[in-house]
Design a protein around this motif. Structure first.
Motif, PDB file in Angstrom:
ATOM      1  N   SER A  81     -17.178  16.133 -20.136  1.00 37.92           N
ATOM      2  CA  SER A  81     -18.571  16.559 -18.825  1.00 37.92           C
ATOM      3  C   SER A  81     -17.956  15.964 -17.893  1.00 37.92           C
ATOM      4  O   SER A  81     -16.683  14.986 -17.731  1.00 37.92           O
ATOM      5  N   THR A  82     -18.253  17.123 -16.874  1.00 38.35           N
ATOM      6  CA  THR A  82     -18.120  16.514 -15.091  1.00 38.35           C
ATOM      7  C   THR A  82     -18.101  15.456 -14.215  1.00 38.35           C
ATOM      8  O   THR A  82     -17.329  15.105 -13.693  1.00 38.35           O
ATOM      9  N   SER A  86     -20.026  18.161 -10.960  1.00 39.23           N
ATOM     10  CA  SER A  86     -21.089  19.746 -11.177  1.00 39.23           C
ATOM     11  C   SER A  86     -21.230  20.046  -9.975  1.00 39.23           C
ATOM     12  O   SER A  86     -21.973  20.803  -8.911  1.00 39.23           O
ATOM     13  N   PHE A  89     -21.136  22.899  -7.250  1.00 35.10           N
ATOM     14  CA  PHE A  89     -21.039  24.370  -8.308  1.00 35.10           C
ATOM     15  C   PHE A  89     -22.433  24.459  -6.913  1.00 35.10           C
ATOM     16  O   PHE A  89     -22.484  25.182  -7.021  1.00 35.10           O
ATOM     17  N   ASP A 198     -29.071  27.000 -14.267  1.00 30.25           N
ATOM     18  CA  ASP A 198     -27.986  27.214 -14.821  1.00 30.25           C
ATOM     19  C   ASP A 198     -27.032  28.840 -15.246  1.00 30.25           C
ATOM     20  O   ASP A 198     -25.941  28.605 -15.834  1.00 30.25           O
ATOM     21  N   GLN A 202     -23.546  30.634 -14.156  1.00 32.38           N
ATOM     22  CA  GLN A 202     -23.155  31.184 -15.483  1.00 32.38           C
ATOM     23  C   GLN A 202     -22.381  32.958 -14.995  1.00 32.38           C
ATOM     24  O   GLN A 202     -21.220  33.111 -15.355  1.00 32.38           O
ATOM     25  N   PHE A 206     -18.612  30.827 -13.348  1.00 33.26           N
ATOM     26  CA  PHE A 206     -18.038  30.835 -14.607  1.00 33.26           C
ATOM     27  C   PHE A 206     -17.508  32.046 -15.390  1.00 33.26           C
ATOM     28  O   PHE A 206     -16.239  32.225 -15.788  1.00 33.26           O
ATOM     29  N   SER A 214     -16.757  26.827 -20.465  1.00 40.06           N
ATOM     30  CA  SER A 214     -17.695  26.050 -19.178  1.00 40.06           C
ATOM     31  C   SER A 214     -19.364  26.486 -19.195  1.00 40.06           C
ATOM     32  O   SER A 214     -19.523  27.362 -19.792  1.00 40.06           O
ATOM     33  N   SER A 215     -19.723  25.185 -18.655  1.00 37.96           N
ATOM     34  CA  SER A 215     -21.772  25.439 -18.733  1.00 37.96           C
ATOM     35  C   SER A 215     -22.455  24.216 -18.411  1.00 37.96           C
ATOM     36  O   SER A 215     -21.717  23.378 -18.229  1.00 37.96           O
ATOM     37  N   PHE A 216     -23.554  24.988 -17.720  1.00 40.01           N
ATOM     38  CA  PHE A 216     -24.594  23.907 -17.567  1.00 40.01           C
ATOM     39  C   PHE A 216     -26.040  24.245 -18.065  1.00 40.01           C
ATOM     40  O   PHE A 216     -26.468  23.316 -18.045  1.00 40.01           O
ATOM     41  N   CYS A 246     -23.209  19.600 -15.884  1.00 45.77           N
ATOM     42  CA  CYS A 246     -21.490  21.042 -15.679  1.00 45.77           C
ATOM     43  C   CYS A 246     -20.287  20.409 -16.824  1.00 45.77           C
ATOM     44  O   CYS A 246     -20.422  19.319 -17.068  1.00 45.77           O
ATOM     45  N   THR A 248     -17.360  21.091 -19.221  1.00 52.66           N
ATOM     46  CA  THR A 248     -15.369  22.313 -18.849  1.00 52.66           C
ATOM     47  C   THR A 248     -14.869  21.902 -19.351  1.00 52.66           C
ATOM     48  O   THR A 248     -14.666  20.622 -20.086  1.00 52.66           O
TER      49      THR A 248
END
Length: 613
Positions: A81-82, A86, A89, A198, A202, A206, A214-216, A246, A248
């Motif tokens: 987890s960032t 996050s 972004f 999200d 992407q 991303f 990586s994903s929200f 986020c 990653t």
């Protein structure tokens, strides 16, 4: 270790040279630091990537990603987890939309919120720029921001409709870090683009950069969940998710760093224009031109005389994304947990010392005439990042420090009763620098009186503090609290003694008392027993609720309601004091005690009112 160094040389494509020697030395240094951090149990697992000359030079994982210590951290596949990293972004997304002509970062936020509007008591509008620089003026709130169940996540627009914090400071006048401000950037990107945030990130960040891990999305895709770091508790879900959802890998973040350090483009894949990148890595806001402040989405600072831009993240896992744009250098490091010390800062400082001058910082010589104006800076200050409208205001209770003058023409700061301290030396009027090279800018109001401090420098987030009066001081409130506790305890002891008297011998002390006097005396006893009972119930509820951060335990909710009722009833005791002395209720000693007890109730009411309990 030999394989690690060989990998560095292959990745960098360098022949043996002075630069390669420096990279080898850096690798050995970092290897030593990370292994020591694992040994000292500062972290269970670490993932790291380092970019130099705009290219990833090396990346490596250390330790384990699971609680059983069976899955080694892999910088390419282990998902962390960032947390608050996050937020960058949201800034990148709005800059992209600005490039497409769909908005301007100088726009009033309300122009892009069709379903509701920010309630702004000030004539100065809240702009997208203010959200990017944490100068929107929001109060801080936390409860309700996390949930343990993906099925209970509140849609972003609905969350803001019910939970948007109040604007309590004039926009664009001071920094006050805001999770909700960062999340609001995501909602704006969603409203302006017509695509859920999200999906937007992407599709527009991303995927173009090849950030495949990586994903929200909440929950994250299955292929990411399989490799996600495991903590003592399951990773929570975020309601204002653009602020912290986020996930990653270090490898993916290396690709982002490459893009940001190469004018927004990597391998013919562009996410931002050169103009936008220049906006990101430029000081956009600071309390004083001579001190660091904020870029767009990134904090700005000076370390080893080099300008850096960074963002940290802390939510179960801990991370830092740091870039030195002028040197085309950057790093990302993520930790499973931080138990001891400040390992992120150790890593950053090691790299800065390796590549840049590490001349020890020395305070400048204080002005000889400073004593003539020193007194106006003295006083007590507290963080401006707190809730003004909910009981979460209690969170600001320990965040106070005192500023006093010294005989050597400097200021002295004491935090936590003197356990932390710093010396401040004046640089220019109202601007000071501390013994650890952080800048302190004293802020004045329209009457030219000191009303706060803005702080920036080192690896600390730029932050704000407000000057407070004696009635806001924690010592004053602690004194009231101790007084209330003593009064309650003595009343409980008194009632116990009276009870024993009635059991073992006849107690005639209440014969002849008026009914009203008996009611108030009994009420004081019941109240004294009720308060510790509520406290015990609240503590028990916290102990037995696995994660009280998601929602208030029932006992605390009942306590807060009861305290409000007690605050109202307490005023009745003041009326009773007047009647007791006028009508000669009880003995004189008893009347004196009841008067003191009633003032204690009034003090309790003050605490309930002040802390929004």
């Amino acid at each position: 270790m030999k394989n690690f160094i060989t990998a560095i040389l292959l990745l960098c494509g360098r022949t043996v040279s002075a630069q390669t020697d420096t990279l080898q030395q850096t690798a050995f240094t970092l290897d030593s630091i990370f292994k020591a951090q694992l040994t000292n149990k500062a972290a269970r697992g670490i993932s790291f990537t380092f970019v130099k000359d705009g290219r990833v030079c090396f990346k490596k994982g250390y330790g384990f990603s699971d609680m059983k210590l069976t899955k080694p951290v892999d910088p390419t596949t282990t998902v962390f987890s960032t947390a608050s990293v996050s937020k960058i972004f949201g800034t990148l997304s709005l800059l992209q939309l600005q490039e497409k002509g769909k908005c301007k970062i100088t726009d009033d936020v309300n122009l892009h919120l069709p379903n509701y509007k920010l309630k702004n008591p000030y004539s100065t509008p809240v702009t997208i720029f203010d959200l990017m620089t944490h100068t929107a003026g929001f109060e801080d709130k936390f409860m309700g921001g996390l949930t343990p169940d993906a099925n209970t996540i509140i849609p972003l627009d609905k969350y803001f409709e019910r939970a948007m914090p109040e604007i309590v400071m004039e926009p664009n006048t001071q920094i006050s870090y805001s999770n909700h401000g960062g999340a609001l950037l995501g909602l704006l990107a969603e409203e302006i683009s017509g695509v859920s945030y999200d999906k937007y990130v992407q599709q527009n960040i991303f995927t173009p950069l090849g950030m495949l891990h990586s994903s929200f999305f909440q929950p994250a895709p299955e292929n990411l969940r399989m490799n996600m770091v495991q903590g003592e508790y399951p990773q929570p879900y975020f309601n204002p998710y653009p602020a912290g959802a986020c996930v990653t890998t270090a490898d993916d973040m290396g690709k982002l760093i490459e893009a940001l350090l190469n004018n927004g483009e990597v391998s013919n894949r562009r996410i931002l224009s050169v103009e936008s990148i220049n906006q990101v890595f430029k000081k956009q806001w600071s309390a004083n031109p001579a001190m660091p402040g904020m870029g767009l989405g990134f904090m700005q600072s000076i370390v080893n005389r080099e300008e850096i831009f960074f963002h940290t993240g802390d939510a179960g896992q801990h991370s830092i994304l740091l870039l030195i744009p002028k040197r085309r250098m950057g790093l990302y490091v993520a930790y499973t947990n931080i138990a001891n010390g400040s390992p992120r800062e150790d890593v950053v400082q090691a790299i800065m010392n390796k590549y840049f001058s590490s001349v020890p910082f020395q305070l400048p010589k204080p002005p000889n005439d400073f004593s003539q104006r020193a007194n106006e800076y003295e006083g007590t200050y507290r963080s401006n990042q707190y809730s003004r409208t909910t009981f979460e205001k209690l969170g600001v209770f320990p965040n106070q420090f005192t500023v006093s003058t010294r005989n050597d023409n400097t200021l002295f700061i004491e935090i936590l009763g003197g356990r932390l301290s710093a010396t401040l030396t004046e640089v220019t009027k109202d601007l000071f620098i501390s013994s650890d090279s952080a800048y302190f800018c004293f802020v004045r109001n329209r009457a030219n009186k000191i009303e706060g401090i803005q702080i920036a420098g080192n690896l600390s987030d730029p932050s704000g503090f407000e000057k407070i009066g004696w009635f806001d001081n924690v010592k004053f409130h602690a004194g009231i609290f101790v007084f209330v506790v003593l009064i309650v305890l003595t009343r409980v002891i008194w009632s116990i003694i009276n009870g024993i008297k009635k059991i073992f011998r006849k107690d005639n002390s209440s014969i002849g008392e008026k009914k009203t006097a008996k009611i108030f005396w009994l009420a004081s006893s019941l109240l004294s027993w009720l308060l510790p009972g509520l406290l015990v119930a609240s503590i028990i509820s916290i102990v037995f609720v696995p994660k009280p951060i998601y929602a208030l335990p029932w006992a605390i909710s009942i306590t807060l309601i009861t305290l409000k009722i007690i605050a109202v009833i307490s005023f009745a005791f003041l009326v009773a004091v007047f009647l007791a002395w006028r009508k000669h209720w009880w003995s004189k000693g008893k009347r004196i005690y009841f008067s003191i007890f009633s003032w204690g109730c009034l003090g309790l009411s003050w605490l309930i009112f002040y802390w929004n309990l």
